[in-house]
Design a protein around this motif. Structure first.
Motif, PDB file in Angstrom:
ATOM      1  N   ARG A 220       0.862  -1.171   0.000  1.00  0.00           N
ATOM      2  CA  ARG A 220       0.000   0.000   0.000  1.00  0.00           C
ATOM      3  C   ARG A 220       0.900   1.223   0.000  1.00  0.00           C
ATOM      4  O   ARG A 220       1.764   1.368   0.866  1.00  0.00           O
ATOM      5  CB  ARG A 220      -0.923  -0.001   1.221  1.00  0.00           C
ATOM      6  CG  ARG A 220      -1.958  -1.116   1.177  1.00  0.00           C
ATOM      7  CD  ARG A 220      -2.955  -0.981   2.295  1.00  0.00           C
ATOM      8  NE  ARG A 220      -2.322  -1.086   3.601  1.00  0.00           N
ATOM      9  CZ  ARG A 220      -2.945  -0.850   4.758  1.00  0.00           C
ATOM     10  NH1 ARG A 220      -4.220  -0.479   4.748  1.00  0.00           N
ATOM     11  NH2 ARG A 220      -2.317  -0.992   5.899  1.00  0.00           N
ATOM     12  N   LEU A 221       0.691   2.101  -0.967  1.00  0.00           N
ATOM     13  CA  LEU A 221       1.608   3.220  -1.185  1.00  0.00           C
ATOM     14  C   LEU A 221       0.885   4.553  -1.080  1.00  0.00           C
ATOM     15  O   LEU A 221      -0.303   4.658  -1.383  1.00  0.00           O
ATOM     16  CB  LEU A 221       2.258   3.100  -2.564  1.00  0.00           C
ATOM     17  CG  LEU A 221       3.002   1.785  -2.851  1.00  0.00           C
ATOM     18  CD1 LEU A 221       3.358   1.703  -4.318  1.00  0.00           C
ATOM     19  CD2 LEU A 221       4.250   1.688  -1.986  1.00  0.00           C
ATOM     20  N   SER A 222       1.640   5.567  -0.674  1.00  0.00           N
ATOM     21  CA  SER A 222       1.075   6.922  -0.615  1.00  0.00           C
ATOM     22  C   SER A 222       1.134   7.623  -1.962  1.00  0.00           C
ATOM     23  O   SER A 222       0.471   8.628  -2.184  1.00  0.00           O
ATOM     24  CB  SER A 222       1.832   7.761   0.428  1.00  0.00           C
ATOM     25  OG  SER A 222       3.199   7.893   0.063  1.00  0.00           O
ATOM     26  N   ALA A 223       1.941   7.107  -2.900  1.00  0.00           N
ATOM     27  CA  ALA A 223       2.067   7.723  -4.220  1.00  0.00           C
ATOM     28  C   ALA A 223       0.729   7.648  -4.945  1.00  0.00           C
ATOM     29  O   ALA A 223       0.128   6.576  -5.053  1.00  0.00           O
ATOM     30  CB  ALA A 223       3.159   7.030  -5.031  1.00  0.00           C
ATOM     31  N   ARG A 224       0.252   8.778  -5.473  1.00  0.00           N
ATOM     32  CA  ARG A 224      -1.050   8.825  -6.121  1.00  0.00           C
ATOM     33  C   ARG A 224      -1.072   8.109  -7.459  1.00  0.00           C
ATOM     34  O   ARG A 224      -2.107   7.607  -7.884  1.00  0.00           O
ATOM     35  CB  ARG A 224      -1.484  10.287  -6.324  1.00  0.00           C
ATOM     36  CG  ARG A 224      -1.777  11.051  -5.062  1.00  0.00           C
ATOM     37  CD  ARG A 224      -2.917  10.405  -4.277  1.00  0.00           C
ATOM     38  NE  ARG A 224      -4.077  10.132  -5.093  1.00  0.00           N
ATOM     39  CZ  ARG A 224      -5.009  11.031  -5.399  1.00  0.00           C
ATOM     40  NH1 ARG A 224      -4.907  12.252  -4.946  1.00  0.00           N
ATOM     41  NH2 ARG A 224      -6.060  10.697  -6.137  1.00  0.00           N
ATOM     42  N   ASN A 225       0.051   8.084  -8.148  1.00  0.00           N
ATOM     43  CA  ASN A 225       0.079   7.500  -9.487  1.00  0.00           C
ATOM     44  C   ASN A 225       0.609   6.074  -9.456  1.00  0.00           C
ATOM     45  O   ASN A 225       1.757   5.828  -9.081  1.00  0.00           O
ATOM     46  CB  ASN A 225       0.936   8.367 -10.412  1.00  0.00           C
ATOM     47  CG  ASN A 225       0.337   9.746 -10.602  1.00  0.00           C
ATOM     48  OD1 ASN A 225      -0.741   9.889 -11.170  1.00  0.00           O
ATOM     49  ND2 ASN A 225       1.019  10.771 -10.102  1.00  0.00           N
ATOM     50  N   GLN A 226      -0.250   5.134  -9.857  1.00  0.00           N
ATOM     51  CA  GLN A 226       0.101   3.717  -9.908  1.00  0.00           C
ATOM     52  C   GLN A 226      -0.496   3.150 -11.200  1.00  0.00           C
ATOM     53  O   GLN A 226      -1.675   2.842 -11.272  1.00  0.00           O
ATOM     54  CB  GLN A 226      -0.434   2.986  -8.680  1.00  0.00           C
ATOM     55  CG  GLN A 226       0.081   3.566  -7.360  1.00  0.00           C
ATOM     56  CD  GLN A 226      -0.544   2.928  -6.133  1.00  0.00           C
ATOM     57  OE1 GLN A 226      -0.879   1.747  -6.140  1.00  0.00           O
ATOM     58  NE2 GLN A 226      -0.695   3.702  -5.071  1.00  0.00           N
ATOM     59  N   LEU A 227       0.340   3.044 -12.231  1.00  0.00           N
ATOM     60  CA  LEU A 227      -0.111   2.657 -13.566  1.00  0.00           C
ATOM     61  C   LEU A 227       0.346   1.242 -13.877  1.00  0.00           C
ATOM     62  O   LEU A 227       1.548   0.950 -13.944  1.00  0.00           O
ATOM     63  CB  LEU A 227       0.432   3.631 -14.614  1.00  0.00           C
ATOM     64  CG  LEU A 227       0.138   5.121 -14.355  1.00  0.00           C
ATOM     65  CD1 LEU A 227       0.772   5.978 -15.438  1.00  0.00           C
ATOM     66  CD2 LEU A 227      -1.362   5.362 -14.287  1.00  0.00           C
ATOM     67  N   ALA A 228      -0.613   0.347 -14.075  1.00  0.00           N
ATOM     68  CA  ALA A 228      -0.306  -1.056 -14.321  1.00  0.00           C
ATOM     69  C   ALA A 228      -0.222  -1.351 -15.808  1.00  0.00           C
ATOM     70  O   ALA A 228      -0.975  -0.800 -16.616  1.00  0.00           O
ATOM     71  CB  ALA A 228      -1.371  -1.936 -13.669  1.00  0.00           C
ATOM     72  N   GLY A 229       0.712  -2.239 -16.167  1.00  0.00           N
ATOM     73  CA  GLY A 229       0.868  -2.625 -17.557  1.00  0.00           C
ATOM     74  C   GLY A 229       1.804  -3.803 -17.693  1.00  0.00           C
ATOM     75  O   GLY A 229       2.096  -4.495 -16.712  1.00  0.00           O
ATOM     76  N   ALA A 230       2.306  -4.020 -18.889  1.00  0.00           N
ATOM     77  CA  ALA A 230       3.216  -5.125 -19.165  1.00  0.00           C
ATOM     78  C   ALA A 230       4.562  -4.578 -19.620  1.00  0.00           C
ATOM     79  O   ALA A 230       4.623  -3.586 -20.358  1.00  0.00           O
ATOM     80  CB  ALA A 230       2.639  -6.047 -20.244  1.00  0.00           C
TER      81      ALA A 230
END
Length: 288
Positions: A220-230
């Motif tokens: 669990r992270l405080s960073a607002r941007n978490q972009l999932a991909g390959a």
């Protein structure tokens, strides 16, 4: 000097042509219509307060623009006098006056160019053509952007959460994910950010942290941007590697990580990963 044109379609099916004009000092933008209008207003009023009001700027925004222009020009364009019988005031230098005259001449030629481009485009006609030109020229404008930031993420502003000093701006990417940026309230106003406005989010590759494997769901992270991909590509160097992540919708984001991290995380083409970065690491830009 640079000029860019933009095709746009509204309710009518005819193809429209518009354009914007700005001046450069070396590789840096010296100013466009707003800054030149500010200079002209200073010349007319002799007052920063009056000039800022005339062009719809805040007092601080006007001075920030003046400082930027003075620095980029390599010499003063605006000088502030204090004291004296009139209580001081603000004046333009001879260079600033020449710059305004030069702008006016270039603007006349630019307007003629737009009129000729509009006449040429009108023979194509049709709503489909208008949409095609709108898309193509918007892309050409983006391709002309030069920046040291490795990641240039294009999208549309969806929400703006206002604050006393900073605003939180969310931008929807083509694949449905979003990028969140924290910018000053003045930047929101200066850039004309609002829902539906096209914008670019600039993020340095060195600001991007990659998570892979069990880390993606476990942390669990405080960073607002978490972009999932390959993982797309892994380009190794002597110490660090550049790893690209393919996001839904065709957006690609790059991260710089150590070679040791590549091995430890099992970063290889096709593997699932998540790019993480703070909202404060995002710089926003708009065209025009």
């Amino acid at each position: 000097m640079n000029a860019s044109s933009e095709f746009s379609s509204h309710a009518a099916p005819e193809l429209g042509v518009g354009g914007s004009l700005w001046l450069q000092s070396g590789q840096q933008m010296l100013g466009g219509a707003t800054r030149i209008a500010l200079l002209a207003a200073i010349g007319a009023t002799g007052s920063i307060t009056g000039a800022a009001k005339a062009v719809g700027m805040s007092y601080k925004g006007a001075w920030d623009a003046i400082d930027a222009m003075n620095n980029l020009a390599g010499e003063p364009l605006v000088e502030r006098a204090t004291g004296g019988k009139g209580g001081g005031g603000t004046t333009l230098t001879a260079r600033a006056l020449r710059l305004i005259d030069t702008w006016s001449a270039i603007e006349r030629e630019h307007r003629r160019f737009i009129e000729r481009a509009a006449a040429a485009a009108s023979v194509l006609g049709g709503a489909d053509c208008a949409q095609t030109f709108d898309s193509d020229l918007a892309l050409l404008g983006r391709l002309g952007l030069r920046t040291s930031a490795r990641n240039q993420l294009y999208g549309t502003v969806t929400t703006i959460v206002r604050g006393a000093v900073n605003d939180e701006v969310s931008i929807a990417l083509p694949g449905g994910q979003k990028v969140v940026a924290v910018v000053t309230c003045e930047s929101t106003q200066t850039l004309g950010l609002a829902e539906g406005v096209a914008a670019v989010a600039l993020v340095k590759a060195s600001s991007v942290v990659l998570l892979a494997g069990e880390e993606v769901s476990a942390m669990r992270l405080s960073a607002r941007n978490q972009l999932a991909g390959a993982i797309g590509q892994v380009r190794r160097g002597a110490v660090n590697a550049e790893v690209t992540l393919d996001l839904p919708g065709g957006t690609v984001i790059a991260a710089i990580v150590t070679d040791a991290s590549v091995d430890a995380l099992g970063l290889a083409p096709g593997a699932q990963a998540c790019a993480v970065f703070k909202a404060s690491s995002v710089i926003l830009g708009v065209s025009g």
